[in-house]
Write a protein that holds these residues in place. Structure first.
Motif, short mmCIF file in Angstrom:
data_model
loop_
_atom_site.label_atom_id
_atom_site.label_comp_id
_atom_site.label_asym_id
_atom_site.label_seq_id
_atom_site.Cartn_x
_atom_site.Cartn_y
_atom_site.Cartn_z
N THR A 141 44.22 -8.13 51.06
CA THR A 141 45.24 -7.29 50.46
C THR A 141 44.57 -6.36 49.47
N PHE A 142 44.89 -5.11 49.56
CA PHE A 142 44.33 -4.11 48.67
C PHE A 142 45.40 -3.68 47.67
N TYR A 143 44.99 -3.48 46.45
CA TYR A 143 45.89 -3.09 45.39
C TYR A 143 45.35 -1.86 44.68
N PRO A 144 46.22 -0.98 44.24
CA PRO A 144 45.73 0.17 43.46
C PRO A 144 45.34 -0.29 42.06
N LYS A 145 44.44 0.44 41.45
CA LYS A 145 44.10 0.18 40.06
C LYS A 145 43.86 1.52 39.39
N PRO A 146 44.06 1.60 38.09
CA PRO A 146 43.86 2.87 37.39
C PRO A 146 42.40 3.32 37.50
N VAL A 147 42.21 4.61 37.62
CA VAL A 147 40.85 5.16 37.70
C VAL A 147 40.15 5.00 36.36
N ILE A 148 40.88 5.24 35.27
CA ILE A 148 40.31 5.06 33.94
C ILE A 148 41.32 4.30 33.07
N THR A 149 40.80 3.68 32.03
CA THR A 149 41.65 2.93 31.11
C THR A 149 42.38 3.89 30.17
N ASN A 150 43.34 3.38 29.44
CA ASN A 150 44.05 4.21 28.45
C ASN A 150 43.07 4.74 27.40
N PHE A 151 42.14 3.89 26.97
CA PHE A 151 41.12 4.28 25.99
C PHE A 151 40.27 5.43 26.55
N GLU A 152 39.83 5.29 27.80
CA GLU A 152 39.02 6.33 28.43
C GLU A 152 39.81 7.62 28.64
N ARG B 189 41.90 8.94 26.71
CA ARG B 189 41.87 9.72 25.46
C ARG B 189 40.58 10.52 25.35
N LEU B 190 39.45 9.93 25.74
CA LEU B 190 38.18 10.67 25.71
C LEU B 190 38.17 11.76 26.78
N PHE B 191 38.75 11.48 27.94
CA PHE B 191 38.83 12.49 29.00
C PHE B 191 39.55 13.74 28.48
#
Length: 147
Positions: free
Chosen positions: A34-45, A47-49
């Motif tokens: 089973t494949f699940y999506p996950k965020p590309v970057i964290t909430n912390f990251e 902010r830097l983006f």
């Protein structure tokens, strides 16, 4: 010596137990992937983006870039050392040349300083500037650091 009826009951019991297990635990004997999506970057990251895009509006900011897109080596054993590693951000100029690699260390990096230093050393050996932050820098700090 067991009687034939005892053997038949034993076999029927085994089949019934197996059937019940299959009903209760349908994935027990299958390797369902089973494949699940996950965020590309964290909430912390994220902010830097945003901050990198504010600081360098005429540049390109890439997130989660594989080391294998940035460096290579003739020796396959050496490639294995960076094969599955990913950088947090890569800053590119308008001609898509790498300006810097930016790493954001959250508390999960505590105790991994040696590993981070080895990662940085590979990128630096390939000619890249690596900037590492533990907090979100200001626009001015980014511009000053990445001159």
């Amino acid at each position: 010596m067991p009687h034939l009826s005892q053997i038949i009951f034993f076999v029927i019991g085994c089949f019934a137990s197996f059937a019940l297990m299959c009903l209760v635990f349908p994935n027990l004997f299958t390797r369902k992937q089973t494949f699940y999506p996950k965020p590309v970057i964290t909430n912390f990251e994220s902010r830097l983006f945003k901050r990198l895009n504010e600081a360098f509006p005429h540049h390109h900011v890439l997130a989660q870039v594989a080391f294998s897109a940035l460096i290579t080596h003739d020796n396959m054993k050496m490639r294995a050392k960076f094969n599955r590693k990913v950088t947090d951000f890569v800053l590119l100029d308008q001609s898509y040349k790498v300006i810097a690699i930016i790493e954001l260390d959250d508390p999960t990096h505590i105790g991994k300083e040696q590993e981070d230093a080895e990662r940085d050393a590979m990128l630096i050996a390939a000619g890249y500037m690596v900037m590492r932050y533990t907090e979100i820098p200001t626009v001015r700090q980014l511009q000053r650091d990445l001159k």
